[in-house]
Design an enzyme around this catalytic site. Structure first.
Site, mmCIF file in Angstrom:
data_model
loop_
_atom_site.group_PDB
_atom_site.id
_atom_site.type_symbol
_atom_site.label_atom_id
_atom_site.label_comp_id
_atom_site.label_asym_id
_atom_site.label_seq_id
_atom_site.Cartn_x
_atom_site.Cartn_y
_atom_site.Cartn_z
ATOM 1 N N LYS A 1 1.295 -8.208 8.416
ATOM 2 C CA LYS A 1 0.308 -7.137 8.573
ATOM 3 C C LYS A 1 -0.868 -7.552 9.442
ATOM 4 O O LYS A 1 -1.107 -8.733 9.678
ATOM 5 C CB LYS A 1 -0.159 -6.656 7.201
ATOM 6 C CG LYS A 1 0.888 -5.716 6.578
ATOM 7 C CD LYS A 1 0.401 -4.951 5.388
ATOM 8 C CE LYS A 1 1.503 -3.963 4.976
ATOM 9 N NZ LYS A 1 1.201 -3.332 3.686
ATOM 10 N N ARG B 1 7.206 -7.320 -0.875
ATOM 11 C CA ARG B 1 7.924 -6.606 0.184
ATOM 12 C C ARG B 1 7.744 -7.364 1.494
ATOM 13 O O ARG B 1 6.615 -7.499 1.973
ATOM 14 C CB ARG B 1 7.333 -5.194 0.281
ATOM 15 C CG ARG B 1 7.986 -4.276 1.302
ATOM 16 C CD ARG B 1 7.272 -2.923 1.283
ATOM 17 N NE ARG B 1 7.848 -2.000 2.233
ATOM 18 C CZ ARG B 1 7.539 -1.957 3.518
ATOM 19 N NH1 ARG B 1 6.658 -2.799 4.010
ATOM 20 N NH2 ARG B 1 8.117 -1.078 4.304
HETATM 21 C C1 8Y7 Z 1 3.711 -1.167 2.230
HETATM 22 C C2 8Y7 Z 1 4.671 -0.197 1.925
HETATM 23 C C3 8Y7 Z 1 4.479 -0.369 4.074
HETATM 24 C C4 8Y7 Z 1 3.044 -1.814 1.157
HETATM 25 C C5 8Y7 Z 1 4.382 -0.480 -0.344
HETATM 26 C C6 8Y7 Z 1 4.069 -2.376 6.867
HETATM 27 C C7 8Y7 Z 1 6.128 1.332 3.206
HETATM 28 C C8 8Y7 Z 1 3.620 -1.013 6.633
HETATM 29 N N1 8Y7 Z 1 3.608 -1.268 3.593
HETATM 30 N N2 8Y7 Z 1 5.012 0.144 0.645
HETATM 31 N N3 8Y7 Z 1 5.140 0.295 3.081
HETATM 32 N N4 8Y7 Z 1 3.414 -1.431 -0.113
HETATM 33 N N5 8Y7 Z 1 4.668 -0.164 -1.619
HETATM 34 O O1 8Y7 Z 1 3.345 -3.070 7.631
HETATM 35 O O2 8Y7 Z 1 2.153 -2.646 1.317
HETATM 36 O O3 8Y7 Z 1 5.106 -2.818 6.361
HETATM 37 S S1 8Y7 Z 1 4.749 0.021 5.762
#
Ligand code: 8Y7
Length: 259
Positions: free
Chosen positions: A204, A238
């Site tokens: 990020k 994630r």
């Molecule tokens: C997150 C996310 C993304 C996160 C959850 C990226 C879909 C942006 N970030 N879902 N999604 N938490 N729950 O940089 O931090 O991956 S997308």
């Protein structure tokens, strides 16, 4: 949790099936590398992104879910804010809903309830178009926690089981570097609510802010953040880089005497 984005720029050209094949192959690779869950998303929520229509989102994600379901027993998370996509994904074999808008879209809470699936509720200040313009908090940890507990209470009042809820502070979603670092330092406060906590920190922009590195050079920083989150009690992490994160976690577990 491994990230499986199905958000190509030109999905409607002749390359569509090649995109689906590539997404399925990448998902199976992440599963083989040790991902317990794959998070499949068809709507880009990066800062400034605009939303696809629901038909387009369905066309992107449902074939990928169906094919992964046939090919493996990996747990499948659907990354969506749309009630229609939640229902279709559940019917295609998804095991979990990941909603960065915490079931706030019309019909989303009802649809999640109908599926009976666990749901990750994420905090976001503002919306993806504008969220990084001027994020502001008095006490970011307290405000994010209060929002998530309030939303969890509303979901439980509507009938979602306590056991079905996962909370996520939403790193980078309407947060500057200081906000993100405060949230990570204070993650134990969210863990202390008793709900399982999920985090997304992988590659990020906070790592761009911190290290001045481009997205492709953020793996070492991402591993440090994943370890910091895990040490503070995060249950689902994630990530884009599953193999590297599994190695980092196995090493951490050996040190901590967990394996
Ligand atoms: C997150 C996310 C993304 C996160 C959850 C990226 C879909 C942006 N970030 N879902 N999604 N938490 N729950 O940089 O931090 O991956 S997308």
């Amino acid at each position: 949790m491994g990230v499986l984005n199905v958000t190509p720029d030109s999905f409607w050209d002749g390359g569509r099936y090649r995109h689906i094949d590539a997404a399925v192959a990448h998902g199976l690779k992440l599963f083989a590398e040790g991902a317990d869950i794959l998070d499949i998303g068809g709507e880009s929520t990066r800062p400034g992104a605009s939303a696809p229509g629901v038909e387009e989102e369905l066309q992107r994600v449902i074939p990928v879910i169906e094919r992964l379901r046939q090919a493996s027993d990996v747990a499948i998370s659907i990354d969506t804010c749309s009630a229609e996509v939640m229902r279709a994904a559940a019917a295609a074999g998804a095991n979990m809903i990941n909603d960065v808008r915490a079931l706030s879209r019309p019909g989303a809470l009802g649809a999640a309830l109908e599926t009976g699936l666990p749901v990750c509720l994420m905090h976001m200040q503002g919306d993806p178009q504008t969220m990084q313009r001027r994020p502001a908090y008095v006490d970011v940890v307290a405000e994010v926690k209060a929002f998530l507990l309030q939303r969890a209470a509303e979901c439980m009042a509507a009938g979602l089981a306590h056991d079905c809820l996962i909370l996520d502070p939403g790193f980078g979603f309407g947060k500057n570097l200081d906000h993100n670092l405060s949230l990570l330092r204070g993650l134990e406060e969210l863990v202390a609510t008793g709900f399982p906590v999920m985090v997304g920190l992988s590659r990020k922009s906070m790592l761009g802010d911190l290290l001045g590195r481009a997205v492709e050079d953020r793996l070492p920083g991402s591993l440090a953040l994943a370890i910091a989150a895990r040490q503070r009690g995060a249950r689902i992490v994630r990530v884009h880089d599953v193999a590297a994160t599994v190695d980092a976690f196995r090493t951490l577990e050996a040190v901590e005497g967990l394996m």
